[in-house]
Structure formats: C-alpha cells, structure tokens
Design a protein around this motif. Structure first.
Motif, PDB file in Angstrom:
ATOM      1  N   LEU A 167       0.832  -1.203   0.000  1.00 54.04           N
ATOM      2  CA  LEU A 167       0.000   0.000   0.000  1.00 54.04           C
ATOM      3  C   LEU A 167       0.865   1.251   0.000  1.00 54.04           C
ATOM      4  CD1 LEU A 167      -2.780   1.305   0.126  1.00 54.04           C
ATOM      5  CD2 LEU A 167      -2.688   1.091   2.627  1.00 54.04           C
ATOM      6  N   LEU A 168       1.956   1.231   0.741  1.00 52.42           N
ATOM      7  CA  LEU A 168       2.858   2.383   0.781  1.00 52.42           C
ATOM      8  C   LEU A 168       3.344   2.742  -0.609  1.00 52.42           C
ATOM      9  CD1 LEU A 168       4.750   4.399   2.316  1.00 52.42           C
ATOM     10  CD2 LEU A 168       6.445   2.550   2.319  1.00 52.42           C
ATOM     11  N   VAL A 169       3.833   1.772  -1.362  1.00 51.39           N
ATOM     12  CA  VAL A 169       4.389   2.041  -2.691  1.00 51.39           C
ATOM     13  C   VAL A 169       3.302   2.541  -3.633  1.00 51.39           C
ATOM     14  CG1 VAL A 169       5.460   0.970  -4.701  1.00 51.39           C
ATOM     15  CG2 VAL A 169       6.313   0.452  -2.411  1.00 51.39           C
ATOM     16  N   LEU A 170       2.124   1.935  -3.598  1.00 60.16           N
ATOM     17  CA  LEU A 170       1.028   2.381  -4.457  1.00 60.16           C
ATOM     18  C   LEU A 170       0.688   3.842  -4.176  1.00 60.16           C
ATOM     19  CD1 LEU A 170      -1.258   1.963  -6.464  1.00 60.16           C
ATOM     20  CD2 LEU A 170      -2.633   1.011  -4.601  1.00 60.16           C
ATOM     21  N   LEU A 171       0.592   4.222  -2.919  1.00 55.83           N
ATOM     22  CA  LEU A 171       0.246   5.598  -2.576  1.00 55.83           C
ATOM     23  C   LEU A 171       1.358   6.573  -2.943  1.00 55.83           C
ATOM     24  CD1 LEU A 171      -1.492   4.918   0.845  1.00 55.83           C
ATOM     25  CD2 LEU A 171      -2.584   5.758  -1.240  1.00 55.83           C
ATOM     26  N   MET A 172       2.608   6.169  -2.821  1.00 58.15           N
ATOM     27  CA  MET A 172       3.714   7.040  -3.226  1.00 58.15           C
ATOM     28  C   MET A 172       3.703   7.275  -4.732  1.00 58.15           C
ATOM     29  SD  MET A 172       6.634   5.427  -0.707  1.00 58.15           S
ATOM     30  CE  MET A 172       8.029   6.344  -1.365  1.00 58.15           C
ATOM     31  N   VAL A 173       3.423   6.241  -5.517  1.00 55.63           N
ATOM     32  CA  VAL A 173       3.317   6.409  -6.968  1.00 55.63           C
ATOM     33  C   VAL A 173       2.125   7.298  -7.304  1.00 55.63           C
ATOM     34  CG1 VAL A 173       2.938   5.222  -9.159  1.00 55.63           C
ATOM     35  CG2 VAL A 173       4.522   4.259  -7.483  1.00 55.63           C
ATOM     36  N   ALA A 174       1.022   7.124  -6.574  1.00 55.62           N
ATOM     37  CA  ALA A 174      -0.126   8.000  -6.783  1.00 55.62           C
ATOM     38  C   ALA A 174       0.244   9.453  -6.505  1.00 55.62           C
ATOM     39  CB  ALA A 174      -1.289   7.570  -5.890  1.00 55.62           C
ATOM     40  N   GLY A 175       1.061   9.684  -5.478  1.00 51.36           N
ATOM     41  CA  GLY A 175       1.529  11.034  -5.201  1.00 51.36           C
ATOM     42  C   GLY A 175       2.371  11.593  -6.335  1.00 51.36           C
ATOM     43  N   ALA A 176       3.229  10.750  -6.924  1.00 53.54           N
ATOM     44  CA  ALA A 176       4.045  11.189  -8.056  1.00 53.54           C
ATOM     45  C   ALA A 176       3.169  11.534  -9.256  1.00 53.54           C
ATOM     46  CB  ALA A 176       5.049  10.103  -8.420  1.00 53.54           C
ATOM     47  N   TYR A 177       2.126  10.734  -9.496  1.00 50.37           N
ATOM     48  CA  TYR A 177       1.206  11.035 -10.591  1.00 50.37           C
ATOM     49  C   TYR A 177       0.548  12.395 -10.380  1.00 50.37           C
ATOM     50  CZ  TYR A 177      -2.837  10.747 -13.681  1.00 50.37           C
ATOM     51  OH  TYR A 177      -3.782  11.010 -14.638  1.00 50.37           O
ATOM     52  N   ALA A 178       0.131  12.672  -9.149  1.00 47.70           N
ATOM     53  CA  ALA A 178      -0.496  13.957  -8.853  1.00 47.70           C
ATOM     54  C   ALA A 178       0.475  15.115  -9.063  1.00 47.70           C
ATOM     55  CB  ALA A 178      -1.029  13.955  -7.421  1.00 47.70           C
ATOM     56  N   ILE A 179       1.732  14.921  -8.726  1.00 48.60           N
ATOM     57  CA  ILE A 179       2.739  15.974  -8.940  1.00 48.60           C
ATOM     58  C   ILE A 179       2.919  16.218 -10.439  1.00 48.60           C
ATOM     59  CG2 ILE A 179       5.209  16.475  -8.777  1.00 48.60           C
ATOM     60  CD1 ILE A 179       3.708  17.070  -6.230  1.00 48.60           C
ATOM     61  N   VAL A 180       2.942  15.168 -11.236  1.00 51.12           N
ATOM     62  CA  VAL A 180       3.056  15.323 -12.686  1.00 51.12           C
ATOM     63  C   VAL A 180       1.888  16.142 -13.225  1.00 51.12           C
ATOM     64  CG1 VAL A 180       2.893  14.039 -14.857  1.00 51.12           C
ATOM     65  CG2 VAL A 180       4.495  13.297 -13.093  1.00 51.12           C
ATOM     66  N   ARG A 181       0.690  15.831 -12.770  1.00 55.50           N
ATOM     67  CA  ARG A 181      -0.478  16.580 -13.225  1.00 55.50           C
ATOM     68  C   ARG A 181      -0.409  18.032 -12.754  1.00 55.50           C
ATOM     69  NH1 ARG A 181      -4.791  13.622 -15.156  1.00 55.50           N
ATOM     70  NH2 ARG A 181      -5.450  15.713 -15.840  1.00 55.50           N
ATOM     71  N   ALA A 182       0.111  18.250 -11.555  1.00 56.55           N
ATOM     72  CA  ALA A 182       0.231  19.611 -11.039  1.00 56.55           C
ATOM     73  C   ALA A 182       1.218  20.426 -11.870  1.00 56.55           C
ATOM     74  CB  ALA A 182       0.659  19.579  -9.573  1.00 56.55           C
ATOM     75  N   VAL A 183       2.348  19.826 -12.244  1.00 58.21           N
ATOM     76  CA  VAL A 183       3.336  20.526 -13.070  1.00 58.21           C
ATOM     77  C   VAL A 183       2.754  20.858 -14.439  1.00 58.21           C
ATOM     78  CG1 VAL A 183       5.559  20.265 -14.251  1.00 58.21           C
ATOM     79  CG2 VAL A 183       5.324  19.576 -11.852  1.00 58.21           C
ATOM     80  N   GLU A 184       1.939  19.981 -14.965  1.00 56.92           N
ATOM     81  CA  GLU A 184       1.314  20.237 -16.265  1.00 56.92           C
ATOM     82  C   GLU A 184       0.328  21.404 -16.211  1.00 56.92           C
ATOM     83  OE1 GLU A 184       1.223  15.612 -17.921  1.00 56.92           O
ATOM     84  OE2 GLU A 184      -0.635  16.663 -17.450  1.00 56.92           O
ATOM     85  N   SER A 185      -0.501  21.408 -15.183  1.00 54.99           N
ATOM     86  CA  SER A 185      -1.631  22.338 -15.155  1.00 54.99           C
ATOM     87  C   SER A 185      -1.455  23.532 -14.240  1.00 54.99           C
ATOM     88  CB  SER A 185      -2.895  21.581 -14.729  1.00 54.99           C
ATOM     89  OG  SER A 185      -2.758  21.105 -13.390  1.00 54.99           O
ATOM     90  N   GLY A 186      -0.596  23.399 -13.243  1.00 49.01           N
ATOM     91  CA  GLY A 186      -0.480  24.452 -12.241  1.00 49.01           C
ATOM     92  C   GLY A 186      -1.666  24.493 -11.298  1.00 49.01           C
ATOM     93  N   ALA A 187      -2.508  23.456 -11.333  1.00 49.29           N
ATOM     94  CA  ALA A 187      -3.721  23.436 -10.516  1.00 49.29           C
ATOM     95  C   ALA A 187      -3.414  23.032  -9.079  1.00 49.29           C
ATOM     96  CB  ALA A 187      -4.739  22.472 -11.119  1.00 49.29           C
ATOM     97  N   THR A 188      -3.957  23.800  -8.145  1.00 49.10           N
ATOM     98  CA  THR A 188      -3.727  23.522  -6.726  1.00 49.10           C
ATOM     99  C   THR A 188      -4.289  22.168  -6.328  1.00 49.10           C
ATOM    100  OG1 THR A 188      -3.829  25.896  -6.263  1.00 49.10           O
ATOM    101  CG2 THR A 188      -4.086  24.411  -4.396  1.00 49.10           C
ATOM    102  N   LYS A 189      -5.403  21.768  -6.947  1.00 44.05           N
ATOM    103  CA  LYS A 189      -6.055  20.524  -6.531  1.00 44.05           C
ATOM    104  C   LYS A 189      -5.127  19.327  -6.665  1.00 44.05           C
ATOM    105  CE  LYS A 189      -8.213  19.291 -10.971  1.00 44.05           C
ATOM    106  NZ  LYS A 189      -9.483  18.956 -11.664  1.00 44.05           N
ATOM    107  N   TRP A 190      -4.262  19.339  -7.688  1.00 40.87           N
ATOM    108  CA  TRP A 190      -3.368  18.190  -7.864  1.00 40.87           C
ATOM    109  C   TRP A 190      -2.280  18.165  -6.795  1.00 40.87           C
ATOM    110  CZ3 TRP A 190      -4.784  14.096 -10.192  1.00 40.87           C
ATOM    111  CH2 TRP A 190      -5.642  14.153 -11.282  1.00 40.87           C
ATOM    112  N   LEU A 191      -1.833  19.333  -6.357  1.00 42.58           N
ATOM    113  CA  LEU A 191      -0.880  19.363  -5.254  1.00 42.58           C
ATOM    114  C   LEU A 191      -1.532  18.889  -3.960  1.00 42.58           C
ATOM    115  CD1 LEU A 191       1.033  22.693  -5.908  1.00 42.58           C
ATOM    116  CD2 LEU A 191       1.976  20.390  -5.992  1.00 42.58           C
ATOM    117  N   VAL A 192      -2.778  19.278  -3.760  1.00 45.50           N
ATOM    118  CA  VAL A 192      -3.501  18.816  -2.571  1.00 45.50           C
ATOM    119  C   VAL A 192      -3.664  17.298  -2.608  1.00 45.50           C
ATOM    120  CG1 VAL A 192      -5.730  18.883  -1.392  1.00 45.50           C
ATOM    121  CG2 VAL A 192      -4.673  21.006  -2.192  1.00 45.50           C
TER     122      VAL A 192
END
Length: 661
Positions: A167-192
């Motif tokens: 579960l730890l690894v899955l959630l860490m990868v999910a966090g990385a995916y959210a960071i990628v989306r945040a860098v693309e869009s600049g949207a606060t929701k993805w950082l949250v």
C-alpha cells in the motif's frame, strides 16, 4: 536536432528520431499497439503476482492475525489491534490492515483474502506508473517503466506478501502522478491530492512515506507553471493536506483515553507520537530504538554506507537496474541542462532521480532496524528512470554521444547482472553468461547502428531490453514460485555473502500457518546476530498442532483470551489456528510493557485468560529481568502447573496455584 524536447510538447511526445536522424511513426501516443501492450503488461503482472499465491499461507502472521482481529471487531479494525479483545496494536499505523480486514470481512479469513489485495495493489502500481511516465515520455517509456518495476524481485515479494509496503508504494506512486499533473496544469487541486496520497502513505508505514516529500516539493517549485509566490502558497496548502490526511488519525488516537483503547504496540509509554518519532522514526536512523531487537548503533542490521544497496543482502533484491538508472539520470539532466525552467523532461528526471537518491541514501545510512524488503520503495523510481532514460536517449540518437551512452548503460547492466547472478551459483548458472554475452552483442549493435540499416538499431534495442531484464526476471519467477513467511522475507534464490554484505537469505523453515507446503523462505535472524532471548522464535509465527488447537478451543467462549503468549508472532499462529483471541504479551518483540505484571495478575484473577503458552520464545530487547514479559513468565512458571501439549509447555491459569496437572 534540438538537444531537448520542447517543454510545451512533452506531454504529447514529438516524432521519435531513429538512428541517423531517420523519423519513425509521427505519433505513437495513440498508436494501435499501445492499449494491447498495456493490457498485456497488466495481465502478465497479475499472473505473476497471483499465481500460487495461497502457498505462502498466512505469510507474515503478525499482520494476518491483526487483519483477522479487524474483521471481527471494529475497535480492533480502527486501531490495528493484534487481537479482537484489543490488548495491544501492531507497531504501525493500520491503513494496510484496513484493506486486509475489509477483504476478510467480505471473503472470510484465509490466505487468499489477505494476500490478493496486495497483489492487486501491485498491478495497480504498474498501471499507474505507466500512466505517470507516459504523460511526458510516451507509451514506450511507460511500458518499460511498468515492466521493470513489476519484475523487480523485491516488488514481486512484497506484492505477494502482507506487509504494509504494498500500500505504501502504491500511494507514493499516486503522489508522483499527482505531482506530474500539477506541473502540467499548475492546478492547486493536484498538489492537494499529492499531499493526501502521501498522508495516507503515512497511515500505511509512517515516516517512510515522507521521504518523497522534499522531492515532490522541489519538482513543483522548479517546474510549476505559476509565479514563484503562488507556487510557494500552493505547496503550503499541499503541506496542510498532508498533515490533515496523516494527522487526523494520530490526533484521534492520542485524544482517546488509554483506558478506552488498546496499548500502542512498539512504544514504551503507550503513545502513537512516541512510536512515530522513536521506534519507527528517528530511532531507525540513529539505531537508538527502545524495545528494538538484534540491532545496535553503528550497523547492527548490516553494514551502512554508499555500497549498502549493492551488497549481498540487498543487491539481488533491487539493484539490478541501479547502475543503469544512475547513468540515465546523469544523461537526462545533462540533456536538459539548458532547458527552460518549466521543461517537463528535466522535471521528470528530478522527480524520479530525487526519489531514488534520497530513499537509497536514507536506506544506506540508517543504523536502526533495516530489512532488505524495505527497498521495494526504490522499484518505481528505478523503473521510471529506465523507461524515460531509454526513450530520451532514443530521441537523441542523432547526437554522436547517444549511441555510446546507451551502449555503456547496457554493458554496465549486463556486467552487474552477471555479478549478481554469480552470487547464486546454483541458480541457472548458464544465465549469467547469456546475459553478459547478449548484453555485449546488444551494446555493439547499438554502437554500430549509426552506420547500418535502422532495423539493426531496433533489434539491438530489443536485445538490450531482454538482457537487462533477464536477471531480475529470473529472480522474480523464482520469488513467485516459492512460499514466503515470517518477518524478514527476501526475494530470489539463496546468495553467498560477497565483499559488500553478509548474505541475502536468512534462515527459515515452513511459512507460518501453512503446514505441509515444503521449503519456504522465511525471515529468521537478521545479519548482525541474535537478540536477547533468541531471535528466530519471535520473528516467525507459531504453528500449533491439532491437540493444542483442540485444547485452546475448549470452553473458549468463557474467556476473553483463550491463551496468552510472549510476542505477537508467537501468539498469532495460535490465534489464526483457533479463530479465538490470544493475548500477545509485550507486543511484537515481547519488550513492550503491556500488560504489566499487576495487570496480568488481575486478568488471571478475573478468569479472563485460560492458558499461558510457555517455551523458549522469551522477550527480546531491554533487560530480561526487568522486562514485563519476563516478570509475567517467571510468575506463571512459579505459580501454575505445567503440562506439555504437542511439545509445547502450557500453563492452565484457571487451576489452583501449585496444583498437580
């Protein structure tokens, strides 16, 4: 040809230049082969992780017993208690137990209901990593990343096991995916969302989840689209989301009176904050862990230093692609050195390279409890760097340095695989030579491809990929084909200690709770010696015989606990076999002061415990004479008659003191 990919076009990769500057298919992101290839990756990963899964029985019976308890009692579910009577919790926050306990409620308490969720998390991790890497580097990079991660031996081990790491690894990868989306869009929701994923990662395995936080913040601070002030504000909001998603549980547990909840296992003062910052926190770095076992400051759990990830204990678990990943990281950063601030190609290398370097650095120098299977946290970063680094090199193939760099990476990896396979001399001895010679041939083909037809480059690249994955793939298959159990499992075949380590396979026998399965790779003593009272007993679950199970079930409904035993692993086997509650005195190590002697004596006086299970599984850590478990054991042996059942010493706590059995 431009030396970097345009920042605005990385999300949808530009045409890929083939060797000699020749162009391949203009758009591969939605090519017909992408979805079938992804489906094949996910199906193959599912087969690898699910096939024969039940052979490991309860795997780590410490967590299996807690999942059983959570399936029977909602209080035990919330706190992560070792038993449904809520005497003590496991020594982690319980998010991973919630998943297993819910599965057990739905499908019954058995090996499959406990282990299948872990395997599905592994499939999800491969798929999510593909989606993350694909966004900036294309589907080929995503497929390589997913396959390399899925075939990492320690990933196969942990996604077929019931430790919190899946579960730890899955959630860490999910966090990385959210960071990628945040860098693309600049949207606060993805950082949250990134903060939320990491926060719930904390609820899976506490402070280890936070190792990626500095990297996530740095990537967005460098490459996020908004102005600097807004980026800082957004990161602060993400930090708040992280604290809330992790801290709510800590706050609830700390605010609930100790009398209304189980004792917090792994702590010496019944405190989740103490567990977070001490035994599972700073103590892991310094080696000063009250209640710990076997280790000592300065390297009691193996030699520390920069070579730790390459040594005999860790090398075959995770390090197959580590040299290549470091080479590709250097290439990626060099290629993008003059790119714009928001360049996504560079941001990706900072993201996954930072993840790799920080996590590997902490693992390499932590002096406290360290097990080789922790390195599963490196697998996504290694896979991502392999995939995106290979594609980045391919896109730069017209450059004079690209082919030599690719050839060097392939050759170094082939040589390193040859070395790792040599540590398991009896395991497919021919394979190391195939990998070495095949890697050399692929490297020569890559070097010569600039002057030969384009098909030579394609064939050489395919051969290179096969050779670099052959070694970890063979270890992965061996890991999946072998039952594992106990507290310190390891992947792949047995290895001999090299100059950098003390051996990668620990002694073990049958997996707990799974009699008759044949040889299993269990956790025994860690490198560094035995703890107080002997280590193997409390690191492997008990396997009670039929007569013992029958005895414990007798009049079970009349007691809160049908028995008490020192150590959670010891108690877990009896609890899983009977389905009734067994009190784990002293928690995992037998060194937690729960219950105290006075509390235990009161339980006995109130007729709440039927039997005490004795034997040679003494408490570990601390001073044996002052240890609550030792005091309880001494009082029981001096007060109650003993009898032997299936070779185990049992004391009937309801009999008259001193009576003849």
């Amino acid at each position: 040809m431009s030396s970097t990919l345009p920042a605005a076009s990385v999300g949808r990769p530009p045409p890929d230049p083939a060797p000699g500057g020749r162009r391949l298919r203009a758009r591969t992101d939605h090519a017909p082969w992408v979805h079938p290839a992804l489906l094949a990756l996910l199906l193959a990963t599912a087969v690898l992780y699910l096939w024969g899964l039940g052979a490991s029985g309860w795997a780590n019976s410490f967590y299996a017993a807690a999942a059983q308890a959570g399936s029977q009692d909602w209080t035990a579910f919330f706190f992560g208690s070792s038993d449904a009577a809520n005497s003590i919790t496991v020594d982690k926050t319980p998010a991973s137990l919630w998943v297993m306990a819910l599965s057990a409620r739905l499908f019954g308490v058995n090996a499959w209901s406990i282990l299948v969720p872990q395997a599905l998390m592994g499939v999800a991790t491969a798929g999510l990593l593909f989606a993350t890497v694909r966004r900036w580097y294309g589907p080929a990079a995503g497929l390589i990343a997913g396959a390399a991660t899925a075939l990492t031996p320690v990933a196969v081990l942990m996604f077929r096991f019931n430790n919190p790491d899946a579960l730890l690894v899955l959630l860490m990868v999910a966090g990385a995916y959210a960071i990628v989306r945040a860098v693309e869009s600049g949207a606060t929701k993805w950082l949250v969302w990134a903060g939320v994923f990491v926060g719930f990662g904390f609820l899976a395995k506490m402070l280890q989840a936070l190792l990626v936080v500095p990297v996530f913040a740095l990537v967005y601070l460098i490459a996020g689209p908004p102005k600097l002030g807004r980026r800082i504000l957004q990161l602060l909001l993400a930090g708040v989301a992280l604290v809330v998603s992790a801290g709510w549980y800590v706050a609830v547990v700390e605010l609930v009176p100790a009398s209304a909840r189980p004792y917090i296992g792994g702590s010496q003062h019944n405190s989740l904050l103490e567990l977070t910052l001490g035994y599972n926190g700073l103590g892991r770095l310094s080696g000063e862990e009250t209640g710990s076992v076997g280790g000592r400051p300065g390297g009691g759990w193996g030699e520390t230093g920069w070579t730790r990830m390459f040594d005999a204990a860790q090398g075959g678990q995770v390090a197959w692609l580590l040299p290549a990943a470091l080479i590709l990281l250097a290439v990626g950063l060099a290629v993008t050195a003059r790119a714009a601030r928001t360049d996504r190609t560079r941001a990706g290398f900072v993201l996954w390279g930072g993840w790799l370097l920080i996590t590997a650095g902490v693992f390499s120098f932590m002096a406290g409890i360290f097990h080789a299977y922790y390195t599963v946290a490196l697998a996504p970063a290694l896979g991502a760097l392999a995939g995106m680094g290979a594609v980045t090199l391919w896109r730069q193939w017209g450059r004079a340095w690209a082919a030599p760099a690719a050839a060097a990476g392939v050759m170094v990896t082939a040589w390193w695989s040859y070395e790792l396979l040599g540590r398991s001399g009896d395991f497919l001895p021919w394979l190391r030579w195939v990998v070495l010679l095949g890697g050399l041939l692929a490297a020569l083909g890559l070097l010569a491809s600039r002057w030969l037809p384009v098909r030579v480059a394609w064939v050489s690249a395919a051969l290179a990929l096969a050779m670099v994955l052959a070694g970890p793939g063979a270890y992965a298959m061996d890991t999946a084909a072998t039952p594992h159990g106990g507290s310190i499992p390891s992947a792949g075949p047995s290895v001999t200690a090299g100059s950098g380590g003390r051996g990668g396979r620990f002694p073990g026998g049958m997996p707990p709770g799974a009699p008759g399965l044949g040889t299993a790779r269990n956790g025994g003593a860690p490198p560094g010696g035995m703890g107080r009272g002997g280590m193997g007993g409390l690191l492997n679950g008990s396997t009670p015989g039929a007569d013992m199970v029958e005895l414990l079930r007798r009049e079970a409904a009349s007691y809160t606990w049908v028995a008490a035993a020192i150590g959670s692993q010891n108690a877990s086997g009896y609890q899983l076999a009977t389905g009734d509650q067994v009190m784990p005195i002293g928690g995992f190590n037998g060194s937690d002061p729960s219950p105290t002697l006075a509390q235990f004596q009161q339980y006995v006086a109130d007729k709440r415990i039927h039997y005490f299970i004795g034997g040679d599984r003494g408490p570990m850590g601390g001073n044996d004479g002052d240890n609550a478990a030792s005091q309880i054991s001494a009082w029981v042996t001096a007060t109650f008659p003993a009898t032997a059942v299936d070779g185990v010493t049992v004391y009937d706590l309801t009999s008259s003191p001193g009576a003849t059995p």
